[in-house]
Design an enzyme around this catalytic site. Structure first.
Site, PDB file in Angstrom:
ATOM      1  N   GLN A   1       0.852  -1.161   0.006  1.00 22.54           N
ATOM      2  CA  GLN A   1       0.102  -0.159   0.063  1.00 22.54           C
ATOM      3  C   GLN A   1       0.888   1.223  -0.191  1.00 22.54           C
ATOM      4  OE1 GLN A   1      -3.191  -0.868   3.173  1.00 22.54           O
ATOM      5  NE2 GLN A   1      -1.301  -2.075   3.603  1.00 22.54           N
TER       6      GLN A   1
ATOM      7  N   HIS B   1      -1.930   1.294  -4.110  1.00 22.68           N
ATOM      8  CA  HIS B   1      -2.131   2.860  -4.069  1.00 22.68           C
ATOM      9  C   HIS B   1      -1.136   3.803  -4.837  1.00 22.68           C
ATOM     10  CE1 HIS B   1      -4.055   1.851   0.080  1.00 22.68           C
ATOM     11  NE2 HIS B   1      -4.782   1.377  -0.821  1.00 22.68           N
TER      12      HIS B   1
ATOM     13  N   CYS C   1      -0.457  12.764 -16.461  1.00 19.19           N
ATOM     14  CA  CYS C   1      -0.944  13.953 -16.870  1.00 19.19           C
ATOM     15  C   CYS C   1      -2.334  13.987 -16.702  1.00 19.19           C
ATOM     16  CB  CYS C   1      -0.801  14.279 -18.359  1.00 19.19           C
ATOM     17  SG  CYS C   1      -1.529  15.938 -19.079  1.00 19.19           S
TER      18      CYS C   1
ATOM     19  N   CYS D   1      -3.966  14.358 -20.933  1.00 25.78           N
ATOM     20  CA  CYS D   1      -3.806  13.314 -21.827  1.00 25.78           C
ATOM     21  C   CYS D   1      -3.071  11.931 -21.246  1.00 25.78           C
ATOM     22  CB  CYS D   1      -2.704  13.893 -22.904  1.00 25.78           C
ATOM     23  SG  CYS D   1      -1.037  13.875 -22.482  1.00 25.78           S
TER      24      CYS D   1
HETATM   25  N1  APR Z   1       7.350  -2.333  12.438  1.00 24.37           N
HETATM   26  C1  APR Z   1       6.441  -2.769  12.155  1.00 24.37           C
HETATM   27  N2  APR Z   1       5.057  -2.126  12.249  1.00 24.37           N
HETATM   28  C2  APR Z   1       5.006  -0.958  12.613  1.00 24.37           C
HETATM   29  C3  APR Z   1       6.204  -0.173  12.765  1.00 24.37           C
HETATM   30  C4  APR Z   1       7.332  -0.720  12.815  1.00 24.37           C
HETATM   31  N3  APR Z   1       8.516   0.071  12.968  1.00 24.37           N
HETATM   32  N4  APR Z   1       5.767   1.078  13.107  1.00 24.37           N
HETATM   33  C5  APR Z   1       4.417   1.175  12.935  1.00 24.37           C
HETATM   34  N5  APR Z   1       3.927  -0.019  12.497  1.00 24.37           N
HETATM   35  C6  APR Z   1       2.503  -0.497  12.500  1.00 24.37           C
HETATM   36  C7  APR Z   1       1.524   0.298  13.058  1.00 24.37           C
HETATM   37  O1  APR Z   1       1.259  -0.474  14.406  1.00 24.37           O
HETATM   38  C8  APR Z   1       0.162   0.408  12.190  1.00 24.37           C
HETATM   39  O2  APR Z   1      -0.338  -1.074  12.546  1.00 24.37           O
HETATM   40  O3  APR Z   1       2.316   0.094  10.885  1.00 24.37           O
HETATM   41  C9  APR Z   1       0.991   0.347  10.844  1.00 24.37           C
HETATM   42  C10 APR Z   1       0.860   1.305  10.094  1.00 24.37           C
HETATM   43  O4  APR Z   1      -0.437   1.883   9.990  1.00 24.37           O
HETATM   44  P1  APR Z   1      -1.200   2.996   8.989  1.00 24.37           P
HETATM   45  O5  APR Z   1      -0.386   4.109   9.306  1.00 24.37           O
HETATM   46  O6  APR Z   1      -2.707   2.987   9.097  1.00 24.37           O
HETATM   47  O7  APR Z   1      -0.813   2.729   7.662  1.00 24.37           O
HETATM   48  P2  APR Z   1      -1.192   1.693   6.707  1.00 24.37           P
HETATM   49  O8  APR Z   1      -1.979   0.374   7.252  1.00 24.37           O
HETATM   50  O9  APR Z   1      -0.007   1.099   5.549  1.00 24.37           O
HETATM   51  O10 APR Z   1      -2.212   2.510   5.844  1.00 24.37           O
HETATM   52  C11 APR Z   1      -3.129   1.908   4.860  1.00 24.37           C
HETATM   53  O11 APR Z   1      -4.282   3.911   4.737  1.00 24.37           O
HETATM   54  O12 APR Z   1      -4.826   6.296   4.472  1.00 24.37           O
HETATM   55  C12 APR Z   1      -4.492   5.178   3.922  1.00 24.37           C
HETATM   56  O13 APR Z   1      -3.537   5.229   1.587  1.00 24.37           O
HETATM   57  C13 APR Z   1      -3.109   4.974   3.033  1.00 24.37           C
HETATM   58  O14 APR Z   1      -1.758   3.310   2.165  1.00 24.37           O
HETATM   59  C14 APR Z   1      -2.438   4.025   3.363  1.00 24.37           C
HETATM   60  C15 APR Z   1      -3.520   3.087   3.657  1.00 24.37           C
END
Ligand code: APR
Length: 247
Positions: free
Chosen positions: A102, A120, A128, A131
């Site tokens: 993601q 994502h 663009c 086009c």
């Molecule tokens: N190692 C492993 N996991 C981690 C670490 C780490 N060092 N640091 C944070 N995390 C975990 C958190 O506990 C959480 O579960 O990573 C996750 C991050 O979650 P989000 O910030 O919600 O990110 P993500 O799940 O990738 O979001 C998905 O949401 O808004 C959209 O498009 C955006 O691609 C994104 C999607």
């Protein structure tokens, strides 16, 4: 770190016929990229409106100023960490078939992974709005915003999926195909609270895959579908798995 569980996970990967990884923002935290949610999350620093497609179309300059500050001024210098590197080595040594991510940060490819499906989109490419031509971001001069198309002068948009935009059809199709084939799926660093991404591990599970999950804290997957939960930072856990696989 729970070494017993780490060994069980490494054995599952070693014996797997078709292992895949499903990654989110947590895998890139140790590369210095903040996650989306939580105290230090991006959504606490940036109003999501700047990444909403209707707003971008109406006010491309305002969107671009914020997007440049948050993504383009920082991501170019970021480097993959050991978690990205181990996944790339796993692919080379045929322990891993592909990565569904993601993340838009391009760090899996920078680490050397070849089969990466970006649900994502990516910050690395601009498209663009008139086009449809695509350009590597290195061709764009972001001193002048918004950047425009070399062919038709239309406004260029980052090739990331904005709110209210569809998921790229090819990445979505391939991701679900991979999930259907997998016998092991490794979830790394994601809350996966958005659809259709959240469905991918579920599809794998329904098709009989074992689910390994790596995260610093439990998620809805841990409670619902995970078979082996490895609690800790992605970089530390993946380093441990890499050692057990002699990578
Ligand atoms: N190692 C492993 N996991 C981690 C670490 C780490 N060092 N640091 C944070 N995390 C975990 C958190 O506990 C959480 O579960 O990573 C996750 C991050 O979650 P989000 O910030 O919600 O990110 P993500 O799940 O990738 O979001 C998905 O949401 O808004 C959209 O498009 C955006 O691609 C994104 C999607």
């Amino acid at each position: 770190m729970d070494f017993e569980k780490l060994e069980i996970a490494a054995n599952l990967i070693r014996k797997a016929k078709y292992a895949i990884a499903f990654t989110g923002a947590g895998i890139s935290v140790d590369s210095g990229i903040p996650p989306f949610r939580g105290e230090n999350g991006l959504w606490n620093k940036m109003d999501p409106i700047f990444l909403e497609i209707g707003y971008f179309r109406k006010k491309p300059l305002q969107s671009w100023k914020k997007i440049k500050e948050i993504f383009y001024d920082t991501l170019g210098d970021t480097q993959p960490n050991i978690a990205h590197e181990i996944l790339a080595k796993m692919e080379k040594r045929s322990f891993l078939e592909s990565i569904i991510t993601q993340n838009i940060d391009h760090l899996h490819q920078k680490a050397g992974s070849r089969y990466v499906y970006e649900l994502h989109g990516t910050y690395k490419q601009l498209v663009c709005t008139e086009c449809g031509s695509e350009f590597d971001m290195s061709f764009a001069d972001l001193k002048y915003l918004p950047p425009t198309c070399y062919i038709c002068k239309g406004i260029l948009k980052p090739d990331m999926v904005f709110f209210n935009e569809p998921i790229p059809a090819f990445a979505k199709k391939r991701s679900f195909e991979e999930a259907g084939k997998a016998d092991v799926l490794i979830i790394i660093g994601t809350n996966a609270e958005v659809l259709p991404a959240a469905e991918i591990p579920v599809v794998a599970k329904e098709n009989g895959a074992k689910i390994i999950e790596i995260n610093i804290e439990e998620t809805h997957f841990t409670r619902e579908i995970t078979d082996i939960y490895l609690q800790g930072k992605a970089s530390e856990i993946m380093k441990g798995i890499g050692e057990l696989l002699y990578l």
